[in-house]
Design a protein around this motif. Structure first.
Motif, PDB file in Angstrom:
ATOM      1  N   LEU A 107      49.644  19.752 -23.540  1.00 54.59           N
ATOM      2  CA  LEU A 107      50.930  20.229 -23.298  1.00 54.59           C
ATOM      3  C   LEU A 107      51.218  21.304 -22.186  1.00 54.59           C
ATOM      4  N   ASN A 108      50.100  22.203 -22.079  1.00 53.25           N
ATOM      5  CA  ASN A 108      50.197  23.431 -21.147  1.00 53.25           C
ATOM      6  C   ASN A 108      49.535  23.251 -19.926  1.00 53.25           C
ATOM      7  N   ARG A 109      49.286  21.917 -19.727  1.00 55.69           N
ATOM      8  CA  ARG A 109      48.718  21.422 -18.419  1.00 55.69           C
ATOM      9  C   ARG A 109      47.094  21.606 -18.120  1.00 55.69           C
ATOM     10  N   SER A 110      46.722  22.342 -19.146  1.00 57.74           N
ATOM     11  CA  SER A 110      45.331  22.436 -18.913  1.00 57.74           C
ATOM     12  C   SER A 110      44.509  21.193 -19.202  1.00 57.74           C
ATOM     13  N   ILE A 111      43.336  21.080 -18.783  1.00 55.95           N
ATOM     14  CA  ILE A 111      42.452  20.094 -19.010  1.00 55.95           C
ATOM     15  C   ILE A 111      41.862  20.088 -20.285  1.00 55.95           C
ATOM     16  N   ASP A 112      41.884  19.007 -21.007  1.00 52.12           N
ATOM     17  CA  ASP A 112      41.312  18.851 -22.398  1.00 52.12           C
ATOM     18  C   ASP A 112      40.091  18.354 -22.249  1.00 52.12           C
ATOM     19  N   LEU A 113      39.039  19.320 -22.508  1.00 51.63           N
ATOM     20  CA  LEU A 113      37.518  18.850 -22.486  1.00 51.63           C
ATOM     21  C   LEU A 113      36.992  17.784 -23.540  1.00 51.63           C
ATOM     22  N   GLY A 114      37.879  17.508 -24.572  1.00 51.31           N
ATOM     23  CA  GLY A 114      37.626  16.757 -25.680  1.00 51.31           C
ATOM     24  C   GLY A 114      37.417  15.383 -25.512  1.00 51.31           C
ATOM     25  N   TRP A 115      38.114  15.127 -24.183  1.00 51.67           N
ATOM     26  CA  TRP A 115      38.208  13.857 -23.493  1.00 51.67           C
ATOM     27  C   TRP A 115      36.671  13.486 -22.934  1.00 51.67           C
ATOM     28  N   VAL A 116      35.963  14.407 -22.518  1.00 47.93           N
ATOM     29  CA  VAL A 116      34.857  14.254 -21.890  1.00 47.93           C
ATOM     30  C   VAL A 116      33.690  13.687 -22.854  1.00 47.93           C
ATOM     31  N   THR A 117      32.807  12.731 -22.217  1.00 48.75           N
ATOM     32  CA  THR A 117      31.787  12.177 -23.154  1.00 48.75           C
ATOM     33  C   THR A 117      30.885  13.259 -23.666  1.00 48.75           C
ATOM     34  N   ASP A 118      30.595  13.175 -24.863  1.00 47.64           N
ATOM     35  CA  ASP A 118      29.971  14.252 -25.712  1.00 47.64           C
ATOM     36  C   ASP A 118      28.873  13.819 -26.181  1.00 47.64           C
ATOM     37  N   ALA A 119      27.762  14.404 -26.004  1.00 43.83           N
ATOM     38  CA  ALA A 119      26.379  13.957 -26.493  1.00 43.83           C
ATOM     39  C   ALA A 119      26.237  14.085 -28.059  1.00 43.83           C
ATOM     40  N   LYS A 120      26.948  14.955 -28.605  1.00 46.21           N
ATOM     41  CA  LYS A 120      26.919  14.878 -30.182  1.00 46.21           C
ATOM     42  C   LYS A 120      27.349  13.542 -30.921  1.00 46.21           C
ATOM     43  N   TYR A 121      28.143  12.760 -30.247  1.00 48.44           N
ATOM     44  CA  TYR A 121      28.795  11.612 -30.609  1.00 48.44           C
ATOM     45  C   TYR A 121      28.341  10.324 -30.042  1.00 48.44           C
ATOM     46  N   THR A 122      27.764  10.496 -28.683  1.00 44.30           N
ATOM     47  CA  THR A 122      27.147   9.443 -28.024  1.00 44.30           C
ATOM     48  C   THR A 122      26.166   8.998 -28.531  1.00 44.30           C
ATOM     49  N   SER A 123      25.935   7.560 -28.953  1.00 49.41           N
ATOM     50  CA  SER A 123      24.671   7.131 -29.490  1.00 49.41           C
ATOM     51  C   SER A 123      23.899   6.410 -28.412  1.00 49.41           C
ATOM     52  N   LEU A 124      22.370   6.324 -28.578  1.00 49.62           N
ATOM     53  CA  LEU A 124      21.515   5.601 -27.771  1.00 49.62           C
ATOM     54  C   LEU A 124      20.414   4.856 -28.676  1.00 49.62           C
ATOM     55  N   GLU A 125      20.291   3.661 -28.604  1.00 51.71           N
ATOM     56  CA  GLU A 125      19.424   2.619 -29.573  1.00 51.71           C
ATOM     57  C   GLU A 125      18.815   1.739 -28.479  1.00 51.71           C
ATOM     58  N   ILE A 126      17.695   1.444 -29.088  1.00 56.45           N
ATOM     59  CA  ILE A 126      16.685   0.537 -28.551  1.00 56.45           C
ATOM     60  C   ILE A 126      17.233  -0.970 -29.091  1.00 56.45           C
ATOM     61  N   VAL A 127      17.261  -1.727 -28.094  1.00 54.50           N
ATOM     62  CA  VAL A 127      18.099  -3.130 -28.227  1.00 54.50           C
ATOM     63  C   VAL A 127      16.618  -4.065 -28.567  1.00 54.50           C
ATOM     64  N   ASN A 128      15.617  -4.052 -27.846  1.00 51.40           N
ATOM     65  CA  ASN A 128      14.897  -5.098 -28.037  1.00 51.40           C
ATOM     66  C   ASN A 128      13.477  -4.183 -28.765  1.00 51.40           C
ATOM     67  N   THR A 129      13.613  -3.776 -29.902  1.00 51.99           N
ATOM     68  CA  THR A 129      12.564  -3.024 -30.734  1.00 51.99           C
ATOM     69  C   THR A 129      11.213  -4.053 -30.960  1.00 51.99           C
ATOM     70  N   LYS A 130      10.105  -3.335 -30.503  1.00 56.14           N
ATOM     71  CA  LYS A 130       8.852  -3.966 -30.856  1.00 56.14           C
ATOM     72  C   LYS A 130       7.945  -3.075 -31.463  1.00 56.14           C
ATOM     73  N   GLN A 131       6.829  -3.777 -32.194  1.00 55.31           N
ATOM     74  CA  GLN A 131       5.939  -2.858 -33.112  1.00 55.31           C
ATOM     75  C   GLN A 131       5.143  -2.350 -31.784  1.00 55.31           C
ATOM     76  N   THR A 132       4.778  -3.152 -30.916  1.00 54.01           N
ATOM     77  CA  THR A 132       3.988  -2.813 -29.548  1.00 54.01           C
ATOM     78  C   THR A 132       4.656  -3.430 -28.411  1.00 54.01           C
ATOM     79  N   TYR A 133       4.687  -2.566 -27.334  1.00 54.14           N
ATOM     80  CA  TYR A 133       5.142  -3.072 -26.270  1.00 54.14           C
ATOM     81  C   TYR A 133       3.961  -3.136 -25.118  1.00 54.14           C
ATOM     82  N   HIS A 134       3.793  -4.111 -23.922  1.00 47.64           N
ATOM     83  CA  HIS A 134       2.768  -3.910 -23.189  1.00 47.64           C
ATOM     84  C   HIS A 134       3.145  -3.650 -21.678  1.00 47.64           C
ATOM     85  N   VAL A 135       2.046  -3.305 -20.913  1.00 51.42           N
ATOM     86  CA  VAL A 135       2.643  -2.869 -19.481  1.00 51.42           C
ATOM     87  C   VAL A 135       3.088  -4.183 -18.635  1.00 51.42           C
TER      88      VAL A 135
END
Length: 388
Positions: A11-39
């Motif tokens: 409301l006071n025209r300052s930038i709301d950094l709460g809209w910025v992507t935040d590492a605390k709430y961004t998730s990163l997951e493996i899609v193709n999980t395997k017990q062992t991968y190969h070169v």
């Protein structure tokens, strides 16, 4: 990139950094999980971006750097990030070497990387523990296609996935450059290559401004000539340089050069252009393109090599806003779209610097510089690279 700048304002025209992507709430997951991968397998991860209010982002535009590391082997490689435009990102890693690897996601303003939640270790194996994906690569000649990734680090050594790169020691570089004229034009990221050649006594520096040129280096016993000149404006620096705005730019110089089979022209226009509107860079590169075409009409055997941007440090606000890697990525893309159909070599060092273990800097660690010179020499003298 946001859909509406107004949504970032309070409301006071300052930038709301709460809209910025935040590492605390961004998730990163493996899609193709395997017990062992190969070169040679592809490891796929999914990123769901959320802001500081834990809300799922509904638009794209985040700049992420994805790196896969095995610290025990001083090994690493980059991942390809696909932006789906809705807060969802897919990361693909080519598993280039055996070992115990771990992915990480980096973003400007994040103090620490984002790591996936994994039970155990990601193991990459093969029948032969020394197997890698650098099998049957072509020699570094014109027409070698761009690869993603361009290569990987293993035992702190860079391995190209585009073409067969040799390790050039001082005698090898001296032999490669014998009876050649090599003209470096552009910014300090290639001037540092010239400085390495001087330090190794391959050539001796002549008079001229050591920072912006022009100056010539030579070795009379080998018939080697190396020259350097800055690309003129734009310039981003904390120091003042005695630039003559009336000096000819790269395009004019290239048009006036005498080429031939023993002439190499190396260009780098990147870091000083990031603060300029994109049209400034586009216009300059089309002029350079036209100059190269004119040169090749007269001297078709002249070798022209164009270097991409490399990563840099972001120590303060000015570097984040005017010189960020996000801007450099766009310059790399624009340069490829303008130049890649020409009879030239695009020397790509981006992945090498993204995945390096050293501190990011516009002038990389000397070990990184030396591997960049290995790639350069492998393109100038592919016949000197071993076939094994």
């Amino acid at each position: 990139m946001v859909t509406s700048l107004g949504t970032w304002r309070t409301l006071n025209r300052s930038i709301d950094l709460g809209w910025v992507t935040d590492a605390k709430y961004t998730s990163l997951e493996i899609v193709n999980t395997k017990q062992t991968y190969h070169v040679g397998d592809i490891l796929v991860l999914e990123v769901v971006a959320r802001d500081g209010y834990k809300r799922r982002k509904m638009y794209g535009g985040d700049y992420f750097r994805a790196v896969l590391r095995d610290k025990s082997q001083t090994a690493s490689t980059t991942g390809t990030v696909r932006d789906h435009g809705n807060g969802l990102y897919t990361i693909s890693f080519l598993l280039s070497f055996p070992g115990c690897v771990f992915p990480a996601l980096y973003r400007p303003f994040w103090n620490t990387p984002l790591l996936p939640v994994i039970n155990g270790t990601i193991i990459v194996s093969d029948v032969d523990e020394n197997t890698t994906v650098t099998q049957s690569l072509p020699f570094c000649r014109l027409g070698v296609p761009h690869q993603q990734p361009e290569g990987y680090w293993l035992q702190d050594t860079w391995h190209s996935l585009s073409c067969k790169v040799g390790q050039f020691r001082t005698p090898d570089i001296t032999k490669c450059l014998t009876n050649r004229s090599v003209h470096f034009r552009g910014d300090s990221t290639i001037r540092q290559w010239v400085e390495r050649l001087i330090k190794w006594n391959i050539v001796e520096k002549g008079p001229g401004n050591g920072l912006i040129g022009p100056y010539a280096c030579s070795n009379h016993s080998t018939g080697t000539i190396v020259t350097f000149n800055f690309h003129t404006v734009p310039i981003q620096t904390v120091s003042w340089f005695p630039l003559n705005l009336g000096e000819a730019g790269i395009s004019t110089e290239v048009r006036s050069m005498v080429g031939g089979p023993n002439v190499v022209i190396i260009l780098s226009l990147c870091s000083h252009f990031t603060a300029e509107p994109k049209r400034v860079y586009t216009s300059r590169m089309y002029d350079v393109r036209s100059a190269i075409q004119e040169l090749h009409k007269k001297y078709p055997e002249t070798r022209v090599i164009v270097k991409t941007c490399n990563t840099r440090n972001h120590r303060h606000y000015r570097e984040l806003v005017q010189m960020s890697d996000w801007l450099s990525v766009q310059i790399n893309q624009e340069m490829r779209s303008i130049m890649e159909d020409l009879n030239i070599t695009i020397l790509d060092v981006w992945d090498m610097t993204v995945s390096q273990r050293y501190r990011h800097d516009i002038h990389p660690n000397q070990r990184v510089q030396d591997y960049q010179l290995d790639i350069l020499m492998s393109h100038i003298c592919p016949d000197m690279v071993k076939k094994g």
